[in-house]
Design a protein around this motif. Structure first.
Motif, mmCIF file in Angstrom:
data_model
loop_
_atom_site.group_PDB
_atom_site.id
_atom_site.type_symbol
_atom_site.label_atom_id
_atom_site.label_comp_id
_atom_site.label_asym_id
_atom_site.label_seq_id
_atom_site.Cartn_x
_atom_site.Cartn_y
_atom_site.Cartn_z
ATOM 1 N N LYS A 183 2.862 1.690 -12.567
ATOM 2 C CA LYS A 183 3.342 0.439 -13.178
ATOM 3 C C LYS A 183 3.820 -0.538 -12.096
ATOM 4 C CE LYS A 183 6.806 -1.343 -16.418
ATOM 5 N NZ LYS A 183 7.974 -1.028 -17.250
ATOM 6 N N PHE A 184 4.521 0.011 -11.126
ATOM 7 C CA PHE A 184 5.032 -0.820 -10.023
ATOM 8 C C PHE A 184 3.864 -1.500 -9.294
ATOM 9 C CE2 PHE A 184 7.039 -1.282 -5.744
ATOM 10 C CZ PHE A 184 8.136 -2.056 -6.116
ATOM 11 N N LEU A 185 2.784 -0.760 -9.085
ATOM 12 C CA LEU A 185 1.601 -1.325 -8.429
ATOM 13 C C LEU A 185 1.012 -2.465 -9.263
ATOM 14 C CD1 LEU A 185 -0.025 1.997 -7.180
ATOM 15 C CD2 LEU A 185 0.930 0.195 -5.721
ATOM 16 N N ASP A 186 0.977 -2.282 -10.580
ATOM 17 C CA ASP A 186 0.493 -3.367 -11.449
ATOM 18 C C ASP A 186 1.333 -4.625 -11.257
ATOM 19 O OD1 ASP A 186 -1.661 -2.147 -12.723
ATOM 20 O OD2 ASP A 186 -0.383 -1.237 -14.259
ATOM 21 N N LEU A 187 2.636 -4.435 -11.154
ATOM 22 C CA LEU A 187 3.532 -5.585 -11.039
ATOM 23 C C LEU A 187 3.371 -6.267 -9.682
ATOM 24 C CD1 LEU A 187 6.635 -3.997 -12.782
ATOM 25 C CD2 LEU A 187 5.011 -5.649 -13.745
ATOM 26 N N LEU A 188 3.136 -5.476 -8.643
ATOM 27 C CA LEU A 188 2.869 -6.084 -7.335
ATOM 28 C C LEU A 188 1.596 -6.918 -7.402
ATOM 29 C CD1 LEU A 188 3.683 -3.226 -4.758
ATOM 30 C CD2 LEU A 188 5.191 -5.021 -5.638
ATOM 31 N N ALA A 226 -7.880 -0.364 -6.202
ATOM 32 C CA ALA A 226 -8.543 -1.162 -7.240
ATOM 33 C C ALA A 226 -7.808 -2.474 -7.469
ATOM 34 C CB ALA A 226 -8.639 -0.367 -8.541
ATOM 35 N N ARG A 227 -6.568 -2.539 -7.033
ATOM 36 C CA ARG A 227 -5.754 -3.766 -7.155
ATOM 37 C C ARG A 227 -5.565 -4.444 -5.799
ATOM 38 N NH1 ARG A 227 -5.656 -0.459 -10.754
ATOM 39 N NH2 ARG A 227 -5.164 -0.894 -12.937
ATOM 40 N N PHE A 228 -6.390 -4.065 -4.844
ATOM 41 C CA PHE A 228 -6.380 -4.659 -3.496
ATOM 42 C C PHE A 228 -5.019 -4.475 -2.811
ATOM 43 C CE2 PHE A 228 -9.895 -6.353 -5.792
ATOM 44 C CZ PHE A 228 -10.921 -6.315 -4.864
ATOM 45 N N ILE A 229 -4.420 -3.334 -3.098
ATOM 46 C CA ILE A 229 -3.133 -2.990 -2.472
ATOM 47 C C ILE A 229 -3.366 -1.826 -1.514
ATOM 48 C CG2 ILE A 229 -0.824 -2.018 -2.874
ATOM 49 C CD1 ILE A 229 -0.898 -3.468 -5.630
ATOM 50 N N THR A 230 -2.883 -1.990 -0.285
ATOM 51 C CA THR A 230 -2.934 -0.918 0.703
ATOM 52 C C THR A 230 -1.623 -0.148 0.629
ATOM 53 O OG1 THR A 230 -4.276 -2.302 2.134
ATOM 54 C CG2 THR A 230 -3.180 -0.420 3.169
ATOM 55 N N VAL A 231 -1.723 1.175 0.622
ATOM 56 C CA VAL A 231 -0.516 1.993 0.593
ATOM 57 C C VAL A 231 -0.193 2.447 2.015
ATOM 58 C CG1 VAL A 231 0.645 3.964 -0.456
ATOM 59 C CG2 VAL A 231 -1.185 2.784 -1.711
ATOM 60 N N VAL A 232 1.027 2.179 2.435
ATOM 61 C CA VAL A 232 1.495 2.592 3.763
ATOM 62 C C VAL A 232 2.493 3.731 3.557
ATOM 63 C CG1 VAL A 232 2.685 1.875 5.867
ATOM 64 C CG2 VAL A 232 1.238 0.233 4.631
ATOM 65 N N PRO A 233 2.102 4.965 3.916
ATOM 66 C CA PRO A 233 3.032 6.087 3.722
ATOM 67 C C PRO A 233 4.052 6.116 4.842
ATOM 68 C CG PRO A 233 1.028 6.867 4.769
ATOM 69 C CD PRO A 233 0.843 5.385 4.550
ATOM 70 N N GLN A 270 1.708 -10.317 -8.851
ATOM 71 C CA GLN A 270 2.331 -11.315 -7.983
ATOM 72 C C GLN A 270 1.605 -11.430 -6.634
ATOM 73 O OE1 GLN A 270 6.738 -10.997 -9.980
ATOM 74 N NE2 GLN A 270 6.421 -10.004 -8.013
ATOM 75 N N LYS A 271 0.365 -10.958 -6.625
ATOM 76 C CA LYS A 271 -0.518 -11.095 -5.448
ATOM 77 C C LYS A 271 0.048 -10.437 -4.202
ATOM 78 C CE LYS A 271 -2.736 -15.340 -7.179
ATOM 79 N NZ LYS A 271 -1.878 -15.965 -8.172
ATOM 80 N N MET A 272 0.788 -9.365 -4.393
ATOM 81 C CA MET A 272 1.272 -8.600 -3.246
ATOM 82 C C MET A 272 0.241 -7.528 -2.916
ATOM 83 S SD MET A 272 5.295 -8.634 -3.991
ATOM 84 C CE MET A 272 5.751 -8.676 -2.278
ATOM 85 N N ASN A 273 0.130 -7.207 -1.636
ATOM 86 C CA ASN A 273 -1.003 -6.355 -1.239
ATOM 87 C C ASN A 273 -0.621 -5.120 -0.415
ATOM 88 O OD1 ASN A 273 -0.359 -7.478 1.194
ATOM 89 N ND2 ASN A 273 -2.387 -8.293 1.640
ATOM 90 N N THR A 274 0.681 -4.870 -0.254
ATOM 91 C CA THR A 274 1.084 -3.722 0.550
ATOM 92 C C THR A 274 2.191 -2.952 -0.156
ATOM 93 O OG1 THR A 274 0.559 -4.993 2.542
ATOM 94 C CG2 THR A 274 1.845 -2.976 2.832
ATOM 95 N N PHE A 275 1.948 -1.679 -0.385
ATOM 96 C CA PHE A 275 2.960 -0.804 -0.988
ATOM 97 C C PHE A 275 3.408 0.190 0.071
ATOM 98 C CE2 PHE A 275 3.683 3.230 -3.582
ATOM 99 C CZ PHE A 275 4.983 2.900 -3.901
ATOM 100 N N HIS A 276 4.624 0.004 0.536
ATOM 101 C CA HIS A 276 5.204 0.883 1.553
ATOM 102 C C HIS A 276 5.965 1.975 0.793
ATOM 103 C CE1 HIS A 276 8.472 1.093 4.989
ATOM 104 N NE2 HIS A 276 8.048 2.270 4.607
ATOM 105 N N TRP A 277 5.462 3.183 0.936
ATOM 106 C CA TRP A 277 5.926 4.311 0.108
ATOM 107 C C TRP A 277 6.790 5.217 0.977
ATOM 108 C CZ3 TRP A 277 1.802 7.907 -2.637
ATOM 109 C CH2 TRP A 277 2.355 8.448 -3.806
ATOM 110 N N HIS A 278 8.093 5.145 0.759
ATOM 111 C CA HIS A 278 9.062 5.891 1.574
ATOM 112 C C HIS A 278 9.172 7.302 0.994
ATOM 113 C CE1 HIS A 278 12.520 6.093 4.331
ATOM 114 N NE2 HIS A 278 13.149 6.747 3.379
#
Ligand code: ACM
Length: 532
Positions: free
Chosen positions: A176-181, A251-258, A184-192
């Motif tokens: 869900k969080f990824l959908d919300l990013l 699929a949402r053009f978001i890169t995940v940074v672990p 808002q055209k955000m493209n990077t999910f930094h996953w701590h």
């Protein structure tokens, strides 16, 4: 076309035309036009081959609320939406788009698929907020106002960090969080993913990292005075969960940074494998918050262990960056450890800061060999920054200046404006317990990632900006949402919108319909107050 677009930019800033078009983040250019496009049961979506999946995403977004079939077709039909890749739109960049809504059609054109995807996000925000419902409601006319929008982002790194280690967040929430990013055209999910209080990613070679390290026996409620729930807390993501999340993000053009924390914030890993630590006594997964003295030792076997972990992580995350933490590593155990001291001597290092730098350097070389880039928090500067490393700046602008002046890339993540675990009002008594601090909505909005002291050349090293959700005092997704929205909308605009297009009063007007969208999506938005 560009010249025409520039000519109407000034008109858009006037008060008369902006009302019906409320897109967040603010596009580069918006020309409101007469009339509207009405989606109906006969509408279709056409797409060039490379954009079929973006078109299907749009259909999946529009279909539940409208109840229309909206078939994805190869050739554009009258009254439809079309998605087209155009080589001629190179000037819009890989994430830019042109969206033209007329009474008879909607056209989204872009140079690359990411741009078309962002055109889709803007189109969704032209429809009534009910478009985000999961099933049709009472009769709604699915109208989008006619407009010509031309848009591209200011920064390439538009991110959000979510700490799932202090409190585990279920996979469904992460999705869900990824959908919300994406909205808002955000493209990077930094996953701590790792912390003193929990290790959250399955590593096949070292199963105890999650068998032991993912679980703690109690859960802190407040730090001072120390109070606890008296209940255990934990959870982790299997590698298949990770693959699912990474694919969903892609699929949402978001890169995940672990992020795999080292050498500090490591107590959960040391609890699982005591040979990674510096002390003889066994440790438990941390239950208290703050900075722990229990850090990884500097033995070759520990370096190899962590490189093995990174090898599995690299396989799971296709993006260019791996975050190795590097923040808040107390040196007391290294000072007291004969083995660490002997290592320092053998390597010819002057102090423990240089030892930390050597440690990070081992990871940098390893990641480099694997074709990945290292990124770490401000402290990896201490004792010298490895050549290819990028810096995530949280400890003030000095570190950013130091990094960019020596040619290193940075992501701005300052506590002053981007720590959304901080209170968003001074009236803290009426708020859920937070870690402290004060970042109201207007302050988050006012953030300027390019520092006045930077030269144009240095400014190019600012990859972008992200907000941080540290979850010591956020126990579940609903609370994360409360802290993330609407401040996350403000930061999305900081990251995406041209500096000269940012205007807090205008943002505030656009925020009302955006909050409606978020509420429709079941987001626990905090409604800003004038007293904030
Ligand atoms: C941090 O807040 N320790 C990066």
């Amino acid at each position: 076309m560009l010249i025409t677009a520039l000519a109407f930019a000034s008109v858009v800033n006037g008060p008369t035309l902006s009302a019906p078009i409320s897109i967040i983040p603010q596009p580069l250019k918006v020309e409101a036009r007469e009339g509207s496009f009405v989606l109906n049961a006969q509408s279709s979506i056409s797409a060039s081959k490379e954009l079929i999946s973006v078109a299907e995403h749009l259909r999946n977004q529009l279909r539940p609320a409208t109840g229309f079939a909206l078939p994805v077709v190869a050739r554009s039909r009258a009254g439809g939406i079309s998605l087209v890749l155009e080589k001629g739109l190179k000037q819009l960049g890989p994430e830019g788009y042109r969206l033209e809504v007329s009474p008879s059609s909607v056209k989204i054109r872009a140079f690359a698929p990411a741009g078309a995807f962002y055109g889709v996000q803007s189109l969704l925000q032209l429809f009534p907020s009910g478009i985000f419902r999961k099933a049709p409601i009472a009769d709604v006319s699915w109208e989008a106002p006619c407009a010509l929008i031309e848009d591209q982002p200011r920064f390439a790194w538009r991110g959000a960090m979510l700490d799932v280690a202090r409190h585990f967040m279920p996979k469904e929430f992460v999705l869900k969080f990824l959908d919300l990013l994406a909205l808002q055209k955000m493209n990077t999910f930094h996953w701590h993913l790792t912390e003193d209080q929990g290790w959250r990613i399955e590593i096949k070679k070292y199963p105890k990292l999650t068998q032991v390290g993912a679980w703690r026996k109690d859960d802190m409620l407040t730090y001072n005075p120390p109070t606890y729930t008296g209940k255990p807390h934990g959870g982790f993501y299997t590698q298949d969960d990770v693959r699912e999340i990474v694919a969903y993000a892609k699929a949402r053009f978001i890169t995940v940074v672990p992020e795999i924390e080292m050498p500090g914030h490591a107590q959960a890993a040391i609890a699982a494998y005591p040979e990674l630590g510096n002390v003889a006594e066994p440790l438990e997964v941390g239950i208290k918050y703050g900075v722990m003295e229990n850090v990884f030792n500097v033995e070759d076997s520990t370096i190899s262990f962590l490189q093995d972990v990174l090898s599995e992580v690299i396989e799971l995350f296709p993006g260019p960056f791996i975050h190795i933490g590097g923040d808040e590593c107390p040196k007391v155990q290294w000072k007291n450890s004969p083995k660490a001291q002997a290592k320092m001597k053998a390597l010819g290092l002057k102090n423990e800061e240089e030892l930390q730098s050597w440690f990070i350097g081992q990871m940098d070389k390893f990641l480099d060999k694997k074709g990945k880039r290292l990124i770490g928090w401000s402290e990896i500067l201490e004792g010298g920054l490895a050549d290819g490393a990028a810096l995530m700046v949280w400890l003030g602008d000095e570190g950013a200046m130091h990094a960019v002046s020596s040619g290193h890339d940075v992501v701005m993540a300052q506590t002053s404006h981007t720590y959304f675990d901080y209170y968003q009002t001074r009236e803290t008594k009426s708020e859920p317990h937070a870690i402290g601090g004060y970042v109201p909505l207007n302050k988050a909005y006012s953030y300027e990632p390019i520092l006045p002291a930077m030269t144009a050349e240095q400014a190019k090293h600012v990859m972008g900006v992200q907000f941080q959700l540290w979850t010591e005092y956020m126990r579940d997704g609903k609370h994360v949402e409360y802290m993330a929205f609407p401040r996350g909308a403000a930061l999305a605009e900081v990251a995406w919108s041209a500096k000269e297009r940012r205007d807090y009063a205008d943002f505030s007007k656009r925020l009302a319909p955006h909050i409606e969208r978020l509420r429709t999506l079941d987001v626990n938005v905090r409604i800003p107050r004038s007293s904030d």
